[in-house]
Design an enzyme around this catalytic site. Structure first.
Site, PDB file in Angstrom:
ATOM      1  N   LEU A  80       0.857  -1.192   0.000  1.00  0.00           N
ATOM      2  CA  LEU A  80       0.000   0.000   0.000  1.00  0.00           C
ATOM      3  C   LEU A  80       0.888   1.235   0.000  1.00  0.00           C
ATOM      4  CD1 LEU A  80      -2.767   1.472   0.627  1.00  0.00           C
ATOM      5  CD2 LEU A  80      -2.334   0.977   3.039  1.00  0.00           C
ATOM      6  N   HIS A  81       0.843   2.020  -1.075  1.00  0.00           N
ATOM      7  CA  HIS A  81       1.655   3.242  -1.058  1.00  0.00           C
ATOM      8  C   HIS A  81       1.154   4.345  -1.986  1.00  0.00           C
ATOM      9  CE1 HIS A  81       3.211   1.778  -4.884  1.00  0.00           C
ATOM     10  NE2 HIS A  81       3.676   2.983  -5.097  1.00  0.00           N
ATOM     11  N   ARG A  82       0.209   4.010  -2.873  1.00  0.00           N
ATOM     12  CA  ARG A  82      -0.190   4.956  -3.909  1.00  0.00           C
ATOM     13  C   ARG A  82      -0.738   6.234  -3.276  1.00  0.00           C
ATOM     14  NH1 ARG A  82       1.584   4.690  -8.314  1.00  0.00           N
ATOM     15  NH2 ARG A  82       1.780   2.473  -8.029  1.00  0.00           N
TER      16      ARG A  82
ATOM     17  N   ASP B  25      -1.862  -1.832  -4.145  1.00  0.00           N
ATOM     18  CA  ASP B  25      -2.194  -0.713  -5.027  1.00  0.00           C
ATOM     19  C   ASP B  25      -0.999  -0.360  -5.905  1.00  0.00           C
ATOM     20  OD1 ASP B  25      -0.504   0.544  -3.238  1.00  0.00           O
ATOM     21  OD2 ASP B  25      -1.947   2.038  -2.558  1.00  0.00           O
TER      22      ASP B  25
END
Ligand code: UD1
Ligand code: UDP
Length: 356
Positions: free
Chosen positions: A201-203, A275
């Site tokens: 998860l980083h977007r 993501d």
């Protein structure tokens, strides 16, 4: 032939490694690291593991607002390019580093080659979409991973220099698969094959939107599956700022891992929840069902083949699909090529030397 390669963020180190290896057999490569990613776990580890030569220039730009970061890179890269006078500038993907490299070169009339050209999410809220569109429109050689990418460029009036070469991440996976098998990360984490969900998860569209981030964290806190989450520093920062914490004992949060550990975690996962652009592709290549926490994807072929499902930042959907999503990979057909993409790119650079 002299090529200046510009990298700066984690996925670019992984994509550049196979091309660099191939390029250096007969040609001169000057490697520039913009410093967009700088933590050892986001940068150094990839140079060591993937045996990427040390950068010839390190601009140490670090984290800044978009304009300041891209601008500082642009000015540093211009100096390098004036000094080096390469035949080509080679850029990867869609980060601020990509745009700065392409723009610095185009302004100096140095030909630009873009690896991963023609990808679109059609969401101009994403910084990456702006970077991709602009980079493609000033590139001279557009190395497309898929047929969809070639068609997209045609629809924007870009035909010259467009070649479908396949995806260089296939080369990376194939080259490192056996090495990844020998890693011990599963054992170290006490995880068992096909008994956990790998999460990334980083977007920005998820981490910088408080509602979306809260919804995703809440889903992860309620999921009943065992999960492993190598946490991107961006997400860690945003969660701290928002006062969000992980409370689920079935969720193991670890530091970002190197590429070989990541491959081992991916190929043994029951499912992948992500993501990330690159991780969606790797899930497809490694035949692991993928649940994508986005509203759209550039890798539409994986969704069309029903190996990847988009669930946005919707808690109910995340939980439902992590529990129920199954994929029959026997029906999937390859869309990212069969490897040897790095060789093809180097050959194209040689053939089209100095085409601006
Ligand atoms: C960038 C790319 C994104 C890509 C991602 C890969 C842009 C606009 N975004 O996003 O397309 O998917 O890289 O991982 O280029 N940070 C650290 N240590 C680091 C790097 C970053 O702590 O080594 C922190 C920064 O302080 C900042 C955050 O992470 O808070 C974001 O870093 P940044 O480089 O702007 O973008 P990414 O989110 O990594
Ligand atoms: N990756 C990694 N370690 C991690 C998380 C990801 O090596 O802890 C790798 C992953 O296997 C893929 C690439 O980084 O090859 C994807 O990068 P990221 O998700 O940061 O960016 P994106 O592809 O979304 O631009």
């Amino acid at each position: 032939m002299k090529v200046v390669t510009v990298v700066g963020a984690r996925p670019q180190f992984i994509k550049a490694a196979p091309v660099s290896r191939c390029l250096r057999r007969r040609e001169t490569e000057i490697l520039v690291h913009t410093g967009q990613h700088y933590d050892p776990a986001m940068s150094e580890i990839f140079f060591e593991e993937l045996k990427i030569p040390r950068p010839d220039y390190h601009l140490q730009v670090g984290f800044k607002t978009h304009g300041a970061q891209t601008g500082e890179m642009l000015s540093g890269l211009e100096e390098v390019l004036i000094r080096e006078q390469p035949d080509w500038v080679l850029v990867y993907g869609d980060t601020n580093t990509t745009l700065a490299g392409a723009l610095a070169a185009a302004k100096l009339q140095i030909p630009v080659a873009h690896v991963e050209a023609g990808l679109r999410s059609f969401n101009r809220q994403m910084p990456e979409e702006i970077n991709r569109v602009l980079t493609d429109h000033i590139s001279d050689l557009l190395c497309c991973p898929t047929k969809t990418a070639v068609e997209q460029l045609a629809s924007e009036g870009i035909f010259r220099g467009v070649v479908q070469v396949g995806d260089v991440m296939v080369d990376a996976v194939e080259f490192n698969r056996a090495l990844a098998n020998d890693r011990r990360i599963l054992e170290q984490l006490g995880a068992k094959r096909r008994e956990y969900v790998l999460v990334t998860l980083h977007r920005a569209e998820n981490t910088d939107d408080p509602d979306r981030l809260e919804e995703i964290v809440s889903a992860l806190n309620e999921l009943e599956s065992s999960m492993i989450l190598p946490l991107h520093p961006r997400t860690r920062n945003r969660m701290e700022r928002q006062g969000l914490t992980f409370t689920n004992s079935r969720l193991k949060v670890i530091e970002p891992v190197g590429y070989l550990d990541m491959l081992q975690l991916e190929m043994n996962a029951a499912k992948i929840l992500t993501d990330s652009g690159g991780v969606q592709k790797e899930a497809f290549l490694l035949q692991v069902p993928c649940i994508t926490m986005r509203d759209e994807t550039e890798w539409t072929e994986t969704v069309e083949q029903k190996t990847n499902i988009l669930v946005g930042a919707n808690k109910r959907k995340i939980i439902e699909y992590v529990e129920t999503f199954h994929v029959d990979f026997s029906k999937a057909y390859p869309v990212f090529g069969k490897g040897h993409t790095a060789e093809r790119i180097v050959e194209l650079l040689r053939k089209n030397g100095g085409c601006r």
